[in-house]
Design a protein around this motif. Structure first.
Motif, PDB file in Angstrom:
ATOM      1  N   GLN A 135       0.813  -1.224   0.000  1.00  0.00           N
ATOM      2  CA  GLN A 135       0.000   0.000   0.000  1.00  0.00           C
ATOM      3  C   GLN A 135       0.843   1.270   0.000  1.00  0.00           C
ATOM      4  O   GLN A 135       0.416   2.305  -0.516  1.00  0.00           O
ATOM      5  CB  GLN A 135      -0.971   0.003   1.186  1.00  0.00           C
ATOM      6  CG  GLN A 135      -0.356   0.076   2.551  1.00  0.00           C
ATOM      7  CD  GLN A 135      -1.433   0.102   3.640  1.00  0.00           C
ATOM      8  OE1 GLN A 135      -2.540  -0.363   3.453  1.00  0.00           O
ATOM      9  NE2 GLN A 135      -1.075   0.655   4.801  1.00  0.00           N
ATOM     10  N   ASP A 136       2.070   1.209   0.509  1.00  0.00           N
ATOM     11  CA  ASP A 136       2.926   2.398   0.506  1.00  0.00           C
ATOM     12  C   ASP A 136       3.376   2.779  -0.905  1.00  0.00           C
ATOM     13  O   ASP A 136       3.651   3.958  -1.177  1.00  0.00           O
ATOM     14  CB  ASP A 136       4.165   2.173   1.389  1.00  0.00           C
ATOM     15  CG  ASP A 136       3.814   2.104   2.870  1.00  0.00           C
ATOM     16  OD1 ASP A 136       2.740   2.624   3.241  1.00  0.00           O
ATOM     17  OD2 ASP A 136       4.591   1.513   3.644  1.00  0.00           O
ATOM     18  N   ASN A 137       3.467   1.796  -1.785  1.00  0.00           N
ATOM     19  CA  ASN A 137       3.904   2.046  -3.163  1.00  0.00           C
ATOM     20  C   ASN A 137       2.739   2.121  -4.143  1.00  0.00           C
ATOM     21  O   ASN A 137       2.965   2.235  -5.350  1.00  0.00           O
ATOM     22  CB  ASN A 137       4.866   0.935  -3.621  1.00  0.00           C
ATOM     23  CG  ASN A 137       6.158   0.915  -2.824  1.00  0.00           C
ATOM     24  OD1 ASN A 137       6.720   1.965  -2.531  1.00  0.00           O
ATOM     25  ND2 ASN A 137       6.615  -0.270  -2.457  1.00  0.00           N
ATOM     26  N   CYS A 288       5.503  14.928  -3.331  1.00  0.00           N
ATOM     27  CA  CYS A 288       5.538  14.009  -2.187  1.00  0.00           C
ATOM     28  C   CYS A 288       5.473  14.739  -0.844  1.00  0.00           C
ATOM     29  O   CYS A 288       4.930  14.218   0.132  1.00  0.00           O
ATOM     30  CB  CYS A 288       6.777  13.112  -2.264  1.00  0.00           C
ATOM     31  SG  CYS A 288       8.340  14.008  -2.192  1.00  0.00           S
ATOM     32  N   GLN A 338      -4.473   7.001  -2.943  1.00  0.00           N
ATOM     33  CA  GLN A 338      -3.491   6.480  -1.997  1.00  0.00           C
ATOM     34  C   GLN A 338      -3.994   6.640  -0.565  1.00  0.00           C
ATOM     35  O   GLN A 338      -3.845   5.737   0.264  1.00  0.00           O
ATOM     36  CB  GLN A 338      -2.164   7.222  -2.176  1.00  0.00           C
ATOM     37  CG  GLN A 338      -1.088   6.859  -1.160  1.00  0.00           C
ATOM     38  CD  GLN A 338      -0.502   5.487  -1.403  1.00  0.00           C
ATOM     39  OE1 GLN A 338       0.034   5.209  -2.461  1.00  0.00           O
ATOM     40  NE2 GLN A 338      -0.601   4.617  -0.404  1.00  0.00           N
ATOM     41  N   TRP A 339      -4.607   7.775  -0.279  1.00  0.00           N
ATOM     42  CA  TRP A 339      -5.169   8.023   1.055  1.00  0.00           C
ATOM     43  C   TRP A 339      -6.271   7.010   1.356  1.00  0.00           C
ATOM     44  O   TRP A 339      -6.339   6.447   2.462  1.00  0.00           O
ATOM     45  CB  TRP A 339      -5.705   9.460   1.106  1.00  0.00           C
ATOM     46  CG  TRP A 339      -6.076   9.932   2.485  1.00  0.00           C
ATOM     47  CD1 TRP A 339      -5.994   9.236   3.664  1.00  0.00           C
ATOM     48  CD2 TRP A 339      -6.602  11.215   2.825  1.00  0.00           C
ATOM     49  NE1 TRP A 339      -6.428  10.006   4.711  1.00  0.00           N
ATOM     50  CE2 TRP A 339      -6.804  11.227   4.221  1.00  0.00           C
ATOM     51  CE3 TRP A 339      -6.910  12.346   2.095  1.00  0.00           C
ATOM     52  CZ2 TRP A 339      -7.328  12.327   4.890  1.00  0.00           C
ATOM     53  CZ3 TRP A 339      -7.423  13.447   2.755  1.00  0.00           C
ATOM     54  CH2 TRP A 339      -7.625  13.443   4.143  1.00  0.00           C
ATOM     55  N   THR A 342      -4.878   3.521   2.219  1.00  0.00           N
ATOM     56  CA  THR A 342      -4.260   3.399   3.541  1.00  0.00           C
ATOM     57  C   THR A 342      -5.239   3.638   4.695  1.00  0.00           C
ATOM     58  O   THR A 342      -4.875   3.442   5.848  1.00  0.00           O
ATOM     59  CB  THR A 342      -3.095   4.405   3.675  1.00  0.00           C
ATOM     60  OG1 THR A 342      -3.571   5.734   3.417  1.00  0.00           O
ATOM     61  CG2 THR A 342      -1.986   4.075   2.701  1.00  0.00           C
ATOM     62  N   LYS A 411      -0.527  13.891   3.208  1.00  0.00           N
ATOM     63  CA  LYS A 411      -1.102  12.740   2.510  1.00  0.00           C
ATOM     64  C   LYS A 411      -0.482  12.631   1.143  1.00  0.00           C
ATOM     65  O   LYS A 411      -0.237  13.608   0.494  1.00  0.00           O
ATOM     66  CB  LYS A 411      -2.623  12.887   2.399  1.00  0.00           C
ATOM     67  CG  LYS A 411      -3.322  12.860   3.757  1.00  0.00           C
ATOM     68  CD  LYS A 411      -3.226  11.483   4.389  1.00  0.00           C
ATOM     69  CE  LYS A 411      -3.895  11.415   5.730  1.00  0.00           C
ATOM     70  NZ  LYS A 411      -3.679  10.141   6.388  1.00  0.00           N
TER      71      LYS A 411
END
Length: 411
Positions: A135-137, A288, A338-339, A342, A411
């Motif tokens: 999930q981080d990538n 980022c 992405q938010w 996660t 985020k």
């Protein structure tokens, strides 16, 4: 990009999706060209447009079904094979001597069913990509695929336009069928390498209960629901600017046209496509350290400036701002997904993403219809109406950012 280059399974998985996307572009161009040559071409093209739009509004249900799938890899392989068979049937029909309108309605039905399968596949893809890259990538991986798809769409349109001149409509349908067959093979290879870790062990709740859980989980994330709603408006503005630009360009050819009317439209569309691709591929690295609220505010501001350039009838400026807007909108969309990845329970992730996409899709035709309807009465007031929406979106984001500035993590 790192995930694509260094993760063999993800590379295969992404390649399958990109190949089928290119095949879809070829077939869509062939189908639209076929429809344009019919006697009542306006009705034919309208029916195709409707059949293309409806499945996008059903992504909320497709996402729910994807969450209920116990074996997601097996489901995505079978879905690709089904789409392969559907377009093989379309190829056989196009090679037959069926009446034009009966053939058109049959192909529309086939294309509609395929697009429904596509919405279901989209729901399956998100949790599978999370499993493949972590999930981080996810944001970086999804951004690369989305940006590459933008580039392939542009290239495939030019290639498709050339292929139509030398190949039959049936041949292009066979090419589309083949791309889905290759995609199914690649998905199956990845499934064999990764094993049965994607099976769902818990039962997915009933539809409305799932939607309620998705709402409750997003509500726990401070500002996430507001960001989703505001981005729906920004996304709708991005969609509405396109027809508004065409109308403004036709009304002010002397001051806006670059070489020719068609060249100006093409230049602006290509600029937007390049911007979207750059934003998707490089946005996560460039922004980022920028939190999602600031990035969304920049996106809203660029949307406002794009519409202002229309107000001042400047073709070059509109193309430049439109490209930047597409880049920022792509970057903030990936950051928001992405938010979600996660913060939302994996068991209802596809349902939540489907709900998000439905909200984004619903706003676009509503605002576009409103703005274009007003433009038929007064172009100036249509632009002012869009500016008012964009100012409101920017004001909400600035207020939200101020309220959460001290407590909201990046985020």
């Amino acid at each position: 990009m790192n995930s694509f280059l260094n993760n063999k399974n993800f590379r295969r998985f992404a390649t399958g999706g990109l190949l089928s996307a290119a095949g879809d572009v070829f077939f869509y161009l062939a189908f639209m060209t076929y429809a344009s040559q019919m006697h009542n071409y306006s009705l034919a093209i309208s029916l195709i447009a409707i059949s293309e739009a409806v499945p996008k509004f059903l992504e909320i249900f497709a996402g729910y079904l994807a969450d209920k799938s116990n074996h997601k890899f097996r489901s995505i392989v079978l879905t690709a094979l089904l789409r392969c068979l559907l377009y093989a049937l379309a190829a056989l029909l196009l090679a037959s001597k069926v009446d034009q309108w009966k053939l058109l309605l049959a192909i529309i039905t086939i294309n509609f069913l395929s697009d429904l399968c596509g919405s279901y596949s989209s729901g399956l893809i998100v949790p599978l990509v999370v499993d493949l890259v972590g999930q981080d990538n996810f944001g970086e991986a999804e951004g690369f695929v989305s940006g590459t798809k933008q580039i392939i769409d542009v290239l495939a349109q030019f290639a498709g336009a050339g292929l139509i001149l030398v190949l039959s409509y049936a041949a292009l349908a066979w090419i589309n069928s083949l791309t889905f067959l290759i995609a199914a093979v690649l998905f199956a290879l990845v499934s064999r390498k990764t094993g049965p870790v994607h099976a769902t062990t818990n039962k997915t709740p009933a539809f409305w209960q799932t939607m309620r859980q998705a709402y409750q989980q997003t509500q726990k994330q401070s500002g996430l629901l507001t960001i989703i709603l505001v981005l729906a408006v920004i996304n709708a503005s991005l969609t509405a600017i396109e027809p508004l630009f065409s109308i403004t360009l036709a009304a002010h050819k002397n001051s806006m046209v670059i070489l020719s009317y068609s060249f100006t439209l093409a230049l602006t569309n290509v600029a937007a496509a390049i911007g979207a691709a750059v934003g998707s591929i490089f946005g996560q690295k460039i922004f980022c350290s920028v939190n999602i609220f600031n990035l969304a505010s920049l996106t809203a501001l660029s949307s406002l400036l794009t519409t202002l350039s229309l107000f001042y009838h400047n073709g070059w400026l509109t193309a430049a701002w439109f490209s930047l807007l597409a880049a920022l909108a792509s970057a903030v969309s990936i950051k928001m997904t992405q938010w979600l990845v996660t913060s939302v329970d994996r068991q209802i992730l596809a349902s939540t993403v489907g709900l998000l996409n439905t909200i984004l899709m619903a706003a676009s035709p509503l605002i576009t219809t409103l703005v274009t309807t007003i433009s038929s009465l007064s172009l100036t007031w249509a632009i002012i109406s869009l500016l008012a929406l964009e100012v409101a979106a920017l004001a909400v984001l600035i207020a939200l950012n101020q309220r959460l500035r001290l407590s909201q993590p990046n985020k």
